[in-house]
Design a protein around this motif. Structure first.
Motif, short mmCIF file in Angstrom:
data_model
loop_
_atom_site.label_atom_id
_atom_site.label_comp_id
_atom_site.label_asym_id
_atom_site.label_seq_id
_atom_site.Cartn_x
_atom_site.Cartn_y
_atom_site.Cartn_z
N GLU A 109 0.67 -1.29 0.15
CA GLU A 109 -0.05 -0.20 -0.30
C GLU A 109 0.85 1.16 -0.02
O GLU A 109 1.90 1.18 0.68
N ASP A 110 0.52 2.07 -0.89
CA ASP A 110 1.18 3.52 -0.93
C ASP A 110 2.69 3.50 -0.76
O ASP A 110 3.43 3.97 -0.33
N GLU A 111 3.27 2.47 -1.79
CA GLU A 111 4.61 2.18 -2.14
C GLU A 111 5.41 1.76 -1.10
O GLU A 111 6.75 1.84 -1.03
N ALA A 112 4.50 1.07 0.07
CA ALA A 112 5.34 0.29 1.38
C ALA A 112 5.04 -0.96 1.09
O ALA A 112 3.77 -1.32 0.75
N LEU A 113 5.84 -1.68 1.52
CA LEU A 113 5.63 -3.22 1.60
C LEU A 113 5.48 -3.59 3.27
O LEU A 113 6.55 -3.40 4.02
N TYR A 114 4.62 -4.34 3.50
CA TYR A 114 4.33 -4.62 4.86
C TYR A 114 4.32 -6.09 4.96
O TYR A 114 3.72 -6.97 4.16
N LEU A 115 5.08 -6.77 5.98
CA LEU A 115 5.17 -8.10 6.00
C LEU A 115 4.64 -8.61 7.53
O LEU A 115 5.11 -7.94 8.44
N LYS A 116 3.78 -9.37 7.36
CA LYS A 116 3.31 -10.04 8.64
C LYS A 116 3.79 -11.37 8.84
O LYS A 116 3.58 -12.37 7.88
N VAL A 117 4.19 -11.79 10.04
CA VAL A 117 4.58 -13.03 10.37
C VAL A 117 3.98 -13.60 11.62
O VAL A 117 3.50 -12.85 12.40
N THR A 118 4.34 -14.80 11.78
CA THR A 118 3.69 -15.56 13.08
C THR A 118 4.79 -16.38 13.47
O THR A 118 5.17 -17.45 12.83
N TYR A 119 5.63 -16.01 14.59
CA TYR A 119 6.50 -16.70 15.46
C TYR A 119 6.02 -17.56 16.40
O TYR A 119 4.90 -17.28 17.07
#
Length: 296
Positions: free
Chosen positions: A49-59
């Motif tokens: 979104e809006d030229e930003a990369l978001y990464l969601k992880v589950t440790y």
């Protein structure tokens, strides 16, 4: 608009590669290999979104968390998007793989945030010249191991991974995985994803080297360079050949440390005592702690 996360797959490497190329944080979490090789183990999802990369992880230890947004790392508005997502989904706002520098940024943007780390997560950072040259008294042990390896294996060779020896490298890892069985999931996943890298070598964009004795592979290293740092994602060697690991590491550095590469990151020890002792014996110049920051 609330962020919408989707599963990260191998097909996203080319699209997202530019975000990693410009991310000079020196920790392995900020690399293509470090992210995509562990995407399944960490249940990684993404939003763009809006030229930003978001990464969601589950440790396993901490539950869902979010990497610092890439492309807008110091932009408070990007973190605000993560906060809105967490509020919408009734979950704590945890930012993971946070370096000391990024932690300071977050603390300034969101006073009152709390943070913690675990020594098992920390990356080992070395001067590239130290690993290439192994000069001085402090590296005498490593030089002795290498000299013995060369004496006992005069037919040794070290070759880059190319289309000509990908099959040999793959067979070596397949045999290694069968012969070295350990009781934790991350180890098995590492072997599985090493084979994935070899099967998609051009797509991953990795560099690699194979150590040979009498024409047979007895060691493999894979990695990549980002900014001034060479990252070593994979080191596997047949220890029946004395000194195979120091030989592999030294040859990999000599082949792939180019002008402008000042550091080598050999990643975490995962809390494994033997691995920790080994990595410390090469005298890192820094232990790169990685934090989880919870924004209150």
């Amino acid at each position: 608009m609330i962020l919408e996360f989707k599963k990260l797959t191998l097909d996203h490497i080319e699209k997202f590669r530019p975000f990693f190329k410009d991310n000079n944080c020196r920790i392995c979490d900020c690399t293509v290999g470090g992210t995509f090789m562990w995407r399944d183990h960490h249940y990684t999802e993404y939003a763009l979104e809006d030229e930003a990369l978001y990464l969601k992880v589950t440790y396993p230890e901490t539950g869902p968390a979010f990497a610092p947004p890439m492309g807008a790392r110091s932009d408070k508005a990007a973190y605000q998007r993560v906060i809105e997502y967490c509020d919408e989904n009734n979950m704590p706002v945890k930012i993971c793989a946070v370096t000391e520098a990024v932690k300071k940024d977050i603390d300034q943007m969101f006073p009152g945030s709390t943070s913690w780390t675990d020594r098992a997560w920390s990356d080992y950072l070395y001067l590239s010249d130290d690993i290439k040259n192994l000069a001085g008294r402090k590296f005498s042990g490593q030089r002795n191991h290498i000299n013995r390896f060369k004496k006992e294996n005069p037919s040794w060779e070290f070759r880059p991974v190319t289309a000509d020896n990908l099959a040999e490298a793959t067979e070596f890892i397949e045999n290694y995985a069968r012969e070295h069985v350990k009781k934790y999931a991350a180890y098995d996943e590492g072997n599985i994803k090493t084979l994935e890298v070899l099967s998609n070598f051009e797509l991953y964009g990795q560099i690699g080297g194979v150590l040979y004795v009498t024409g047979k592979p007895i060691g493999l290293s894979l990695g990549e360079t980002v900014g001034d740092t060479l990252f070593v994602h994979v080191e596997k060697a047949d220890t029946s050949h004395h000194g195979s690991y120091p030989m592999l590491m030294n040859q990999f550095a000599n082949m792939f440390v180019q002008d402008g590469i000042s550091y080598i990151n050999r990643e975490e020890d995962d809390g494994v005592e033997g691995l920790r002792v080994s990595k410390l014996s090469y005298h890192p110049i820094d232990i790169l702690d990685k934090y989880i920051v919870e924004i209150q």
